[in-house]
Design a protein around this motif. Structure first.
Motif, PDB file in Angstrom:
ATOM      1  N   LEU A 172      75.669  55.492 -40.709  1.00 14.07           N
ATOM      2  CA  LEU A 172      74.280  55.307 -39.870  1.00 14.07           C
ATOM      3  C   LEU A 172      73.473  55.030 -40.922  1.00 14.07           C
ATOM      4  CD1 LEU A 172      74.730  58.419 -37.702  1.00 14.07           C
ATOM      5  CD2 LEU A 172      74.353  56.098 -36.813  1.00 14.07           C
ATOM      6  N   GLY A 173      73.518  55.125 -42.095  1.00 14.44           N
ATOM      7  CA  GLY A 173      72.345  54.758 -42.952  1.00 14.44           C
ATOM      8  C   GLY A 173      71.314  55.711 -43.020  1.00 14.44           C
ATOM      9  N   LEU A 174      71.701  57.033 -42.616  1.00 14.53           N
ATOM     10  CA  LEU A 174      70.871  58.229 -42.725  1.00 14.53           C
ATOM     11  C   LEU A 174      71.013  58.970 -43.967  1.00 14.53           C
ATOM     12  CD1 LEU A 174      70.587  58.931 -38.963  1.00 14.53           C
ATOM     13  CD2 LEU A 174      68.972  57.671 -40.209  1.00 14.53           C
ATOM     14  N   GLU A 196      83.950  52.942 -49.701  1.00 17.33           N
ATOM     15  CA  GLU A 196      83.421  51.875 -49.624  1.00 17.33           C
ATOM     16  C   GLU A 196      82.630  51.455 -48.363  1.00 17.33           C
ATOM     17  OE1 GLU A 196      87.003  49.329 -49.410  1.00 17.33           O
ATOM     18  OE2 GLU A 196      87.665  49.934 -51.344  1.00 17.33           O
ATOM     19  N   LEU A 197      82.317  52.457 -47.454  1.00 19.50           N
ATOM     20  CA  LEU A 197      81.509  52.224 -46.498  1.00 19.50           C
ATOM     21  C   LEU A 197      79.897  52.169 -46.754  1.00 19.50           C
ATOM     22  CD1 LEU A 197      82.977  54.812 -43.872  1.00 19.50           C
ATOM     23  CD2 LEU A 197      83.376  52.449 -44.203  1.00 19.50           C
ATOM     24  N   ARG A 198      79.439  51.140 -46.240  1.00 19.31           N
ATOM     25  CA  ARG A 198      78.096  51.049 -46.445  1.00 19.31           C
ATOM     26  C   ARG A 198      77.308  51.120 -44.918  1.00 19.31           C
ATOM     27  NH1 ARG A 198      79.775  51.738 -50.260  1.00 19.31           N
ATOM     28  NH2 ARG A 198      79.843  50.638 -52.442  1.00 19.31           N
ATOM     29  N   PRO A 199      75.930  51.365 -45.127  1.00 19.14           N
ATOM     30  CA  PRO A 199      75.112  51.440 -43.834  1.00 19.14           C
ATOM     31  C   PRO A 199      75.229  50.161 -43.080  1.00 19.14           C
ATOM     32  CG  PRO A 199      74.132  52.448 -45.586  1.00 19.14           C
ATOM     33  CD  PRO A 199      75.213  51.935 -46.277  1.00 19.14           C
ATOM     34  N   VAL A 200      75.416  50.261 -41.623  1.00 14.09           N
ATOM     35  CA  VAL A 200      75.302  49.018 -41.029  1.00 14.09           C
ATOM     36  C   VAL A 200      73.855  48.923 -40.205  1.00 14.09           C
ATOM     37  CG1 VAL A 200      77.970  49.213 -40.500  1.00 14.09           C
ATOM     38  CG2 VAL A 200      76.186  50.267 -38.965  1.00 14.09           C
ATOM     39  N   MET A 201      73.357  49.721 -40.181  1.00 10.79           N
ATOM     40  CA  MET A 201      71.861  49.713 -39.633  1.00 10.79           C
ATOM     41  C   MET A 201      70.728  50.424 -40.157  1.00 10.79           C
ATOM     42  SD  MET A 201      72.852  51.912 -36.348  1.00 10.79           S
ATOM     43  CE  MET A 201      71.732  51.004 -35.257  1.00 10.79           C
ATOM     44  N   LEU A 253      86.268  61.480 -39.778  1.00 11.28           N
ATOM     45  CA  LEU A 253      85.427  60.570 -38.571  1.00 11.28           C
ATOM     46  C   LEU A 253      83.881  61.093 -38.938  1.00 11.28           C
ATOM     47  CD1 LEU A 253      84.959  59.103 -35.918  1.00 11.28           C
ATOM     48  CD2 LEU A 253      85.625  61.118 -34.742  1.00 11.28           C
ATOM     49  N   ALA A 254      83.893  62.358 -38.858  1.00 15.52           N
ATOM     50  CA  ALA A 254      82.461  62.692 -39.273  1.00 15.52           C
ATOM     51  C   ALA A 254      81.843  62.199 -40.417  1.00 15.52           C
ATOM     52  CB  ALA A 254      82.319  64.181 -39.390  1.00 15.52           C
ATOM     53  N   GLN A 255      82.565  62.001 -41.633  1.00 15.68           N
ATOM     54  CA  GLN A 255      81.927  61.494 -42.908  1.00 15.68           C
ATOM     55  C   GLN A 255      81.741  59.843 -42.587  1.00 15.68           C
ATOM     56  OE1 GLN A 255      85.092  62.842 -45.670  1.00 15.68           O
ATOM     57  NE2 GLN A 255      83.300  63.562 -47.013  1.00 15.68           N
ATOM     58  N   SER A 256      82.711  59.092 -41.815  1.00 13.22           N
ATOM     59  CA  SER A 256      82.436  57.763 -41.644  1.00 13.22           C
ATOM     60  C   SER A 256      81.329  57.424 -40.827  1.00 13.22           C
ATOM     61  CB  SER A 256      83.719  57.414 -40.830  1.00 13.22           C
ATOM     62  OG  SER A 256      84.886  57.617 -41.450  1.00 13.22           O
ATOM     63  N   LEU A 257      81.027  58.392 -39.577  1.00 12.51           N
ATOM     64  CA  LEU A 257      79.728  58.199 -38.770  1.00 12.51           C
ATOM     65  C   LEU A 257      78.452  58.429 -39.681  1.00 12.51           C
ATOM     66  CD1 LEU A 257      80.864  60.048 -35.651  1.00 12.51           C
ATOM     67  CD2 LEU A 257      80.290  57.528 -35.863  1.00 12.51           C
ATOM     68  N   ALA A 258      78.372  59.434 -40.544  1.00 11.83           N
ATOM     69  CA  ALA A 258      77.535  59.662 -41.475  1.00 11.83           C
ATOM     70  C   ALA A 258      77.032  58.704 -42.564  1.00 11.83           C
ATOM     71  CB  ALA A 258      77.562  60.899 -42.034  1.00 11.83           C
ATOM     72  N   LEU A 259      78.046  57.987 -43.237  1.00 10.51           N
ATOM     73  CA  LEU A 259      77.959  57.135 -44.134  1.00 10.51           C
ATOM     74  C   LEU A 259      77.307  55.748 -43.445  1.00 10.51           C
ATOM     75  CD1 LEU A 259      80.965  57.963 -46.399  1.00 10.51           C
ATOM     76  CD2 LEU A 259      78.648  57.985 -46.917  1.00 10.51           C
TER      77      LEU A 259
END
Length: 319
Positions: A72-74, A207-212, A64-70
């Motif tokens: 956020l685009g930060l 595969e996660l990419r920043p959404v904002m 969960l923590a990694q998913s949020l970080a990835l």
């Protein structure tokens, strides 16, 4: 990020809220069956606070923590906290350079916009204390010099239960610096079946990419924290604070900082729900994650802090 660029983005409120919903949607594809908890996490970060995820190993805290970080685009860094970790491993160190005959500061992983502090309670007291300054002051002090941290700066920490071997309980002063603490719990059968039948979580993370963009995120945070809170809503928050201090429910009542934290996260929660005002339901939704880790029930209550808090909220009613 200057205020002019933030206001340039903030003129279209829909352009700010849509990426936040997409953020929740994307993280939900990796951490399945936990959308309410994910929304709470996003509300915490939107309110500008630090997040503590506490639960048993293997239920998805780090994912969960990694998913949020990835998403956020930060810029983010991950640190695995261990018993032998020193403060310099986190904040950095000054090294003498022969070529210049001066000490040069080499920043540590805390100099990121999102710090994923994995198993934070396995580190010793000195390292936890070093992180405390960074969380509270958004700066690091070393050898008489102050080094500011990036903006925004979030700590997303995971913690194992205190009764497990090799853990060091976080002091109350550091727990108080986490705006939100939550637990994931076991997934329901449908979600767990999806985990068993689906792809490896590590593959999905890659595969996660920043959404904002950072600009959009900061503008959304500014808009959320300006949501209208009516006098009646403020009186409701005040009633909860005063009730917690009467000696009937908890050993010590909530501080004014806790009240401000509750109001900030209630604003962020309302913003995620698409409203332009804060309702008592927003306060109640965030009360457990924001307040429970700051409270100790009276001896003999037979309830943990979260249960006692819920009982107290029901007793107060709507004022």
């Amino acid at each position: 990020m200057n205020s002019t660029s933030l206001h340039a983005v903030a003129h279209d409120d829909g352009a700010l809220r849509a990426p936040l919903i997409k953020l929740v949607d994307q993280v939900s594809t990796v951490v399945v069956g936990k959308r309410p908890q994910i929304e709470t996490c996003v509300a915490c970060l939107l309110a500008g606070g630090h997040l503590l995820i506490e639960d048993l190993p293997g239920v998805g805290k780090t994912t969960l923590a990694q998913s949020l970080a990835l998403s956020l685009g930060l810029a983010f860094k991950r640190v695995q906290f261990t018993a032998d970790m020193m403060p310099s491993d986190l904040i950095g160190v000054s090294i003498y350079e022969r070529s210049t005959e001066k000490f040069t500061f080499h920043p540590g992983p805390v100099f990121s916009q999102v710090l994923l502090a994995d198993e934070i309670n396995r580190a010793g007291a000195r390292t936890q204390s070093a992180l405390l300054e960074a969380m509270e002051e958004q700066q690091v002090s070393l050898e008489g010099q102050t080094h500011p941290l990036p903006e925004p700066f979030f700590v997303i920490a995971t913690q194992n239960p205190a009764d497990q071997l090799g853990t060091h309980p976080l002091p109350e002063s550091q727990l108080d610096r986490f705006l939100v603490r939550l637990s994931l719990g076991y997934p329901d059968p449908k979600a767990e079946y999806a985990l068993l039948a689906g792809r490896n979580r590590r593959e999905l993370l890659h595969e996660l990419r920043p959404v904002m963009s950072p600009t959009t995120f900061l503008a959304a945070r500014q808009a959320a924290l300006q949501l209208h809170a009516a006098p009646a809503l403020l009186n409701y928050v005040l009633a909860l604070l005063n009730e917690s201090r009467n000696g009937h429910w908890f050993q010590q009542g909530l501080s004014p900082r806790a009240g401000l934290a509750l109001l900030r996260t209630a604003r962020a929660h309302a913003y995620l729900q698409g409203r332009n005002y804060v309702s008592p339901e927003d306060v109640q939704a965030m009360a457990g994650p924001v307040l429970a880790h700051r409270l100790i029930p009276m001896v003999g209550s037979g309830q943990d802090a979260a249960q006692q808090l819920q009982t107290m909220i029901e007793a107060v009613g709507l004022v």
